[in-house]
Design a protein around this motif. Structure first.
Motif, PDB file in Angstrom:
ATOM      1  N   VAL A  34       0.819  -1.205   0.000  1.00 47.21           N
ATOM      2  CA  VAL A  34       0.000   0.000   0.000  1.00 47.21           C
ATOM      3  C   VAL A  34       0.852   1.253   0.000  1.00 47.21           C
ATOM      4  N   GLY A  35       2.014   1.240   0.616  1.00 47.48           N
ATOM      5  CA  GLY A  35       2.832   2.438   0.745  1.00 47.48           C
ATOM      6  C   GLY A  35       3.529   2.878  -0.525  1.00 47.48           C
ATOM      7  N   LEU A  36       3.398   2.128  -1.634  1.00 48.39           N
ATOM      8  CA  LEU A  36       4.024   2.480  -2.910  1.00 48.39           C
ATOM      9  C   LEU A  36       2.950   2.699  -3.963  1.00 48.39           C
ATOM     10  N   GLN A  37       3.196   3.673  -4.830  1.00 48.48           N
ATOM     11  CA  GLN A  37       2.271   3.946  -5.939  1.00 48.48           C
ATOM     12  C   GLN A  37       3.062   3.949  -7.246  1.00 48.48           C
ATOM     13  N   LYS A  38       2.658   3.087  -8.195  1.00 47.46           N
ATOM     14  CA  LYS A  38       3.341   3.011  -9.487  1.00 47.46           C
ATOM     15  C   LYS A  38       2.876   4.149 -10.370  1.00 47.46           C
TER      16      LYS A  38
END
Length: 371
Positions: free
Chosen positions: A351-355
């Motif tokens: 959840v803590g990463l956004q592509k």
């Protein structure tokens, strides 16, 4: 991955800021360092009644136009471009045609004077009629015999009208030949990638691809753009090419970069992407490693990167760029950017990463709890 984008303004004759050229990298756009330059360009264009023409990849239109308009209400025109650069040109607006003065109405012709009425002659008195002598009435003649009735005429023969002939049959049109859609796709690639010139007669196979080649895909057509000492050359790719191979790095939708020579093997290495993300094992590349030099050139402006951070040391706002076996972290410290090598195993589906949209190698850190 991000490429360097060059912005240039074209000469404006007759103004104090003519013959000015501004070059801005993609990282200056991302950090906001280019905002003042683009706003000043928009302010001067608005003050001089000029129009700002922007040629850029479609995904950059909104960002560049907003930064130009931040300086003033300049007129902005956006054009799509396939190239990895953005060109900003300032030109005169189209002048409206001057209105023609309305013609004055022509004066009416003077009316002709009326002719004087001729006097009416008085009627002459009629002569008195001369009385004729009364004729002698003759004796009445006997009435003539009644005429015999004429025989009734014979009825006219009925002539039958023949039916009208049937309309001629319409000729059957020959079927039109099927149009090959790849012809229009190749013409568009030649126009956008090769300045309208035809591609090289020689076609390439996947085994002839070189590191640094760019692959453009549209349907069944695959165009190869190669830059060498002779300039930019366009080729068509023949045969099969698995776009999931590890030797191809996605740059945007339907655009890839060849990062290594493609081996001719029956079981090629593929990029391990899934809907839940990938598990990426990042390690610090050794000095002199080709991947290290390539990533420092792409994400650190060619400067050496000597520090590293662990997965649990990532902060909110960091940007992570993935390579083949290495990853680089770009962090903003005050008004400058600091680069680090990433160490550890990173799950890109958490959840803590956004592509970033349209990329499989760039991720934004959304929280300080990435593991």
């Amino acid at each position: 991955m991000l490429k360097r984008l060059a912005f240039a303004t074209v000469l404006l004759a007759g103004s104090a800021w003519a013959q000015t050229e501004i070059s801005i990298t993609a990282k200056d756009i991302e950090t906001g360092a280019a905002d003042a330059k683009l706003a000043e360009l928009g302010r001067q264009a608005a003050a001089n009644g000029k129009e700002v023409v922007i040629n850029a990849p479609k995904e950059w239109h909104g960002a560049v136009a907003a930064k130009v308009k931040a300086g003033g209400a300049a007129s902005v025109k956006l054009n799509d471009s396939f190239f990895e650069n953005v060109v900003v040109r300032v030109s005169d607006k189209a002048k409206p045609e001057a209105l023609k003065p309305a013609e004055a109405p022509k004066p009416a012709a003077p009316a002709k004077p009326a002719e004087p009425a001729k006097p009416v002659e008085a009627p002459k008195p009629a002569p008195k009629p001369v009385e004729a002598p009364k004729p002698v009435e003759p004796a009445p003649a006997p009435p003539p015999p009644a005429p015999e009735p004429e025989p009734a005429p014979a009825p006219a023969p009925v002539v039958e009208t023949p039916p009208p002939p049937p309309p001629p049959a319409k000729p059957v049109e020959a079927p039109k030949p099927a149009v090959d859609p790849s012809v229009a796709i190749k013409q568009r690639f030649e126009q956008n990638l090769n300045g309208g010139k035809p591609a090289a007669a020689e076609e390439l196979t996947q085994g002839q691809l070189q590191k640094g080649d760019l692959v453009y895909v549209d349907g069944d057509v695959r165009a190869i753009v190669r830059r060498d000492s002779l300039g930019v050359r366009l080729y068509w790719l023949s045969g099969e090419l698995n776009l999931q191979r590890a030797e191809l790095r996605p740059l945007a939708e339907n655009r890839y970069e060849v990062v290594d020579k493609i081996a001719n093997t029956a079981n090629p290495s593929l990029r391990g992407t899934t809907d839940a993300g990938i598990t990426f094992v990042a390690s610090v590349p050794a000095e002199g490693d080709a991947e290290r030099a390539e990533m420092e050139k792409s994400y650190a402006e060619g400067r050496p990167v000597g520090r590293s951070v662990r997965i649990d040391q990532l902060r909110q706002g960091d940007t992570v760029y993935l390579g083949k076996t290495s990853a680089m972290v770009v962090r903003r410290d005050g008004g400058s950017l600091t680069r680090y090598w990433l160490e550890g195993t990173l799950n890109t589906g958490q959840v803590g990463l956004q592509k970033e949209k349209g990329s499989t190698t760039k991720f934004k850190v959304l929280s300080d709890t990435v593991q």
